[in-house]
Design an enzyme around this catalytic site. Structure first.
Site, PDB file in Angstrom:
ATOM      1  N   PRO A 281       0.854  -1.194   0.000  1.00 27.58           N
ATOM      2  CA  PRO A 281       0.000   0.000   0.000  1.00 27.58           C
ATOM      3  C   PRO A 281       0.886   1.239   0.000  1.00 27.58           C
ATOM      4  O   PRO A 281       1.844   1.306   0.778  1.00 27.58           O
ATOM      5  CB  PRO A 281      -0.764  -0.086   1.332  1.00 27.58           C
ATOM      6  CG  PRO A 281      -0.283  -1.298   2.039  1.00 27.58           C
ATOM      7  CD  PRO A 281       0.801  -1.945   1.258  1.00 27.58           C
ATOM      8  N   MET A 282       0.587   2.204  -0.847  1.00 25.81           N
ATOM      9  CA  MET A 282       1.373   3.450  -0.872  1.00 25.81           C
ATOM     10  C   MET A 282       0.433   4.621  -1.109  1.00 25.81           C
ATOM     11  O   MET A 282      -0.226   4.691  -2.143  1.00 25.81           O
ATOM     12  CB  MET A 282       2.447   3.399  -1.971  1.00 25.81           C
ATOM     13  CG  MET A 282       3.577   2.426  -1.666  1.00 25.81           C
ATOM     14  SD  MET A 282       4.857   2.409  -2.927  1.00 25.81           S
ATOM     15  CE  MET A 282       4.081   1.445  -4.219  1.00 25.81           C
TER      16      MET A 282
ATOM     17  N   CYS B  91       2.783   2.749   9.844  1.00 26.97           N
ATOM     18  CA  CYS B  91       3.022   4.144   9.443  1.00 26.97           C
ATOM     19  C   CYS B  91       3.495   4.972  10.645  1.00 26.97           C
ATOM     20  O   CYS B  91       2.831   4.973  11.689  1.00 26.97           O
ATOM     21  CB  CYS B  91       1.747   4.747   8.851  1.00 26.97           C
ATOM     22  SG  CYS B  91       1.995   6.471   8.376  1.00 26.97           S
TER      23      CYS B  91
ATOM     24  N   HIS C   8       7.420  -5.240   7.318  1.00 30.53           N
ATOM     25  CA  HIS C   8       8.446  -4.352   6.775  1.00 30.53           C
ATOM     26  C   HIS C   8       9.663  -4.532   7.685  1.00 30.53           C
ATOM     27  O   HIS C   8       9.598  -4.214   8.877  1.00 30.53           O
ATOM     28  CB  HIS C   8       7.923  -2.899   6.791  1.00 30.53           C
ATOM     29  CG  HIS C   8       8.862  -1.916   6.195  1.00 30.53           C
ATOM     30  ND1 HIS C   8       8.538  -0.585   6.039  1.00 30.53           N
ATOM     31  CD2 HIS C   8      10.117  -2.040   5.697  1.00 30.53           C
ATOM     32  CE1 HIS C   8       9.554   0.051   5.479  1.00 30.53           C
ATOM     33  NE2 HIS C   8      10.525  -0.799   5.283  1.00 30.53           N
TER      34      HIS C   8
ATOM     35  N   ASN D  96       8.569  -7.456   3.521  1.00 28.40           N
ATOM     36  CA  ASN D  96       8.505  -6.214   2.763  1.00 28.40           C
ATOM     37  C   ASN D  96       9.734  -5.371   3.110  1.00 28.40           C
ATOM     38  O   ASN D  96      10.248  -5.444   4.207  1.00 28.40           O
ATOM     39  CB  ASN D  96       7.208  -5.462   3.133  1.00 28.40           C
ATOM     40  CG  ASN D  96       7.197  -4.016   2.641  1.00 28.40           C
ATOM     41  OD1 ASN D  96       7.128  -3.073   3.435  1.00 28.40           O
ATOM     42  ND2 ASN D  96       7.278  -3.823   1.347  1.00 28.40           N
ATOM     43  N   GLY D  97      10.160  -4.569   2.123  1.00 27.03           N
ATOM     44  CA  GLY D  97      11.234  -3.604   2.358  1.00 27.03           C
ATOM     45  C   GLY D  97      12.474  -3.887   1.545  1.00 27.03           C
ATOM     46  O   GLY D  97      13.085  -4.946   1.680  1.00 27.03           O
ATOM     47  N   GLY D  98      12.788  -2.934   0.643  1.00 16.78           N
ATOM     48  CA  GLY D  98      14.065  -2.980  -0.069  1.00 16.78           C
ATOM     49  C   GLY D  98      14.214  -4.095  -1.084  1.00 16.78           C
ATOM     50  O   GLY D  98      15.339  -4.450  -1.442  1.00 16.78           O
TER      51      GLY D  98
ATOM     52  N   GLY E 233       6.978  -2.397  -2.889  1.00 15.52           N
ATOM     53  CA  GLY E 233       6.417  -1.049  -2.943  1.00 15.52           C
ATOM     54  C   GLY E 233       7.089  -0.179  -3.981  1.00 15.52           C
ATOM     55  O   GLY E 233       6.717  -0.169  -5.153  1.00 15.52           O
ATOM     56  N   ARG E 234       8.125   0.538  -3.564  1.00 13.74           N
ATOM     57  CA  ARG E 234       8.683   1.586  -4.412  1.00 13.74           C
ATOM     58  C   ARG E 234       9.160   1.094  -5.773  1.00 13.74           C
ATOM     59  O   ARG E 234       9.034   1.799  -6.774  1.00 13.74           O
ATOM     60  CB  ARG E 234       9.832   2.299  -3.667  1.00 13.74           C
ATOM     61  CG  ARG E 234       9.327   3.228  -2.585  1.00 13.74           C
ATOM     62  CD  ARG E 234      10.404   3.629  -1.621  1.00 13.74           C
ATOM     63  NE  ARG E 234      10.810   2.497  -0.781  1.00 13.74           N
ATOM     64  CZ  ARG E 234      11.649   2.597   0.231  1.00 13.74           C
ATOM     65  NH1 ARG E 234      12.187   3.767   0.528  1.00 13.74           N
ATOM     66  NH2 ARG E 234      11.962   1.532   0.955  1.00 13.74           N
TER      67      ARG E 234
HETATM   68  C1  FMN Z   1       4.917   7.158  -1.155  1.00 15.35           C
HETATM   69  C2  FMN Z   1       4.732   6.044  -0.159  1.00 15.35           C
HETATM   70  C3  FMN Z   1       3.527   5.929   0.513  1.00 15.35           C
HETATM   71  C4  FMN Z   1       3.324   4.878   1.420  1.00 15.35           C
HETATM   72  N1  FMN Z   1       2.101   4.725   1.994  1.00 15.35           N
HETATM   73  C5  FMN Z   1       1.853   3.631   2.778  1.00 15.35           C
HETATM   74  C6  FMN Z   1       0.534   3.324   3.238  1.00 15.35           C
HETATM   75  O1  FMN Z   1      -0.436   4.012   2.928  1.00 15.35           O
HETATM   76  N2  FMN Z   1       0.395   2.231   4.027  1.00 15.35           N
HETATM   77  C7  FMN Z   1       1.445   1.414   4.365  1.00 15.35           C
HETATM   78  O2  FMN Z   1       1.260   0.422   5.081  1.00 15.35           O
HETATM   79  N3  FMN Z   1       2.687   1.677   3.934  1.00 15.35           N
HETATM   80  C8  FMN Z   1       2.901   2.741   3.125  1.00 15.35           C
HETATM   81  N4  FMN Z   1       4.143   2.940   2.594  1.00 15.35           N
HETATM   82  C9  FMN Z   1       5.224   1.983   2.923  1.00 15.35           C
HETATM   83  C10 FMN Z   1       5.246   0.847   1.891  1.00 15.35           C
HETATM   84  O3  FMN Z   1       4.052   0.108   1.912  1.00 15.35           O
HETATM   85  C11 FMN Z   1       6.428  -0.095   2.159  1.00 15.35           C
HETATM   86  O4  FMN Z   1       6.264  -0.647   3.433  1.00 15.35           O
HETATM   87  C12 FMN Z   1       7.785   0.608   2.117  1.00 15.35           C
HETATM   88  O5  FMN Z   1       7.875   1.470   1.003  1.00 15.35           O
HETATM   89  C13 FMN Z   1       8.912  -0.421   2.060  1.00 15.35           C
HETATM   90  O6  FMN Z   1       8.778  -1.265   0.935  1.00 15.35           O
HETATM   91  P1  FMN Z   1       9.627  -1.019  -0.424  1.00 15.35           P
HETATM   92  O7  FMN Z   1      11.078  -0.937  -0.028  1.00 15.35           O
HETATM   93  O8  FMN Z   1       9.328  -2.187  -1.304  1.00 15.35           O
HETATM   94  O9  FMN Z   1       9.161   0.300  -0.995  1.00 15.35           O
HETATM   95  C14 FMN Z   1       4.366   3.961   1.686  1.00 15.35           C
HETATM   96  C15 FMN Z   1       5.567   4.086   0.984  1.00 15.35           C
HETATM   97  C16 FMN Z   1       5.752   5.099   0.062  1.00 15.35           C
HETATM   98  C17 FMN Z   1       7.051   5.186  -0.696  1.00 15.35           C
END
Ligand code: FMN
Length: 329
Positions: free
Chosen positions: A9-10, A92, A163, A203-205, A225-226
């Site tokens: 979720p982002m 969050c 995460h 999750n993460g990285g 995510g990203r």
């Molecule tokens: C722009 C942005 C918004 C995010 N919003 C949420 C959110 O609404 N809910 C949530 O659980 N995590 C949110 N996250 C965190 C991501 O879900 C994820 O845990 C985090 O980016 C690490 O994963 P990644 O390294 O694959 O990006 C957000 C991350 C980004 C970059």
């Protein structure tokens, strides 16, 4: 149980347009909404965030909240809207979210989170999952995480998205909290060893297929995510790697995916949705490819014009693919 491939979720990214694009790219991906606060549903200010397209399934709604009755009420609405799962945001770290007593700070209140899980499960049929961190502030020992998992899983949550970073509730911005605390995947692996019956997703990285492979040797799934936003084609590579030659991952070029998304754009334009809100999700699709800069520039410059239509995407596509012009009337 099958391995889970999930979109993280982002906020401001995983709206329904992005989710539809992801569905075209990765048919087996588990999709999630942005975090939606229970208050915004109860007061009716953001009911639009629950809008779904039929092709999104399987799709979970992520709620931010800590009042068991309010979460249960919102979950019933989510069920009526057709969602497949309720996910609780326990990760969050933003000040706004903390002041409303939800997000990562709830790791310190596993009893309350357990009540929320029980209440949702008693009033809706949707499975409840949790997205959390490995710790908060100085509570970064494994026992703190294990205690949280134990109490909330006893309440009926059997799937956890973890995460693999802790969150600092003071002193770091949400953005810094996604990169400064180190990734500690071993703690996530240990959760799976200690709670083998739970479905544990890391999750993460994660941004390479080989990283996914190595996590899946020990865990039940990955959540991305990203990288899905920066380079959506990574999700196609992942889909092909695990499901190639099956109907679940049909052969498709970038252009074919863009064209299928264009059909969705066309329908939405007819309903008055602005092009820019949909075209922005295509920015990264040619990431690393020849012509990517032109593609992005054309979408950036021409997409936000108020009456911009599908021709903007079509001409950007021509630039990047060298195809013949195709006029939309
Ligand atoms: C722009 C942005 C918004 C995010 N919003 C949420 C959110 O609404 N809910 C949530 O659980 N995590 C949110 N996250 C965190 C991501 O879900 C994820 O845990 C985090 O980016 C690490 O994963 P990644 O390294 O694959 O990006 C957000 C991350 C980004 C970059």
């Amino acid at each position: 149980m099958e391995k889970t491939f999930a979109l993280a979720p982002m906020m401001s990214i995983t709206d329904r347009h992005f989710r539809v694009l992801m569905r075209h790219i990765f048919p087996r991906l588990q999709l999630y909404t942005e975090m939606i606060s229970t208050g915004s549903i109860i007061h009716g200010s953001r009911l639009d965030m629950l809008d779904l397209d039929p092709i999104e399934h399987p799709v979970g709604v992520q709620f931010g909240g800590s009042n068991p009755n309010e979460l249960a009420f919102c979950s019933r609405i989510a069920q009526e809207r057709g969602y497949d799962e309720v996910n609780l945001n326990i990760g969050c770290p933003s000040d706004r979210v903390q002041s409303a007593r939800f997000g990562a700070c709830l790791m310190a209140e596993p009893g309350l989170v357990a009540n929320c899980v029980e209440e949702i499960k008693s009033t809706s049929d949707l499975p409840v999952t949790i997205k959390t961190r490995i710790g908060i502030d100085k509570h970064d020992d494994y026992e703190f995480l294990a205690d949280f998992i134990m109490k909330t899983s006893n309440a009926g949550c059997s799937t956890f998205f973890i995460h693999a970073r802790k969150a600092w509730l003071k002193g770091l911005s949400p953005r810094q909290n996604r990169s400064v605390p180190p990734l500690e995947y071993d703690k996530v692996y240990r959760v799976k060893e200690d709670f083998p019956s739970l479905h544990i997703i890391v999750n993460g990285g994660i941004h390479t297929v080989s990283a996914v492979e190595s996590h899946l040797e020990k865990l039940d799934g990955v959540m991305i995510g990203r990288e899905a936003n920066r380079n959506p084609w990574f999700m196609k590579e992942l889909s092909d790697y695990y499901f190639e030659n099956s109907p679940e991952s049909p052969v498709a070029s970038r252009e074919a995916i863009v064209r299928s998304y264009m059909q969705y754009i066309e329908e939405q334009l007819r309903q008055g949705v602005a092009l820019k809100t949909m075209a922005r999700h295509l920015m990264g699709i040619y990431h690393g490819q020849k012509g990517a800069r032109h593609w992005r520039r054309m979408l950036c410059e021409d997409g936000p014009v108020s009456d911009a239509g599908l021709e903007v995407v079509e001409s950007a596509l021509q630039q990047v693919t060298g195809m013949q012009t195709f006029q939309y009337s």
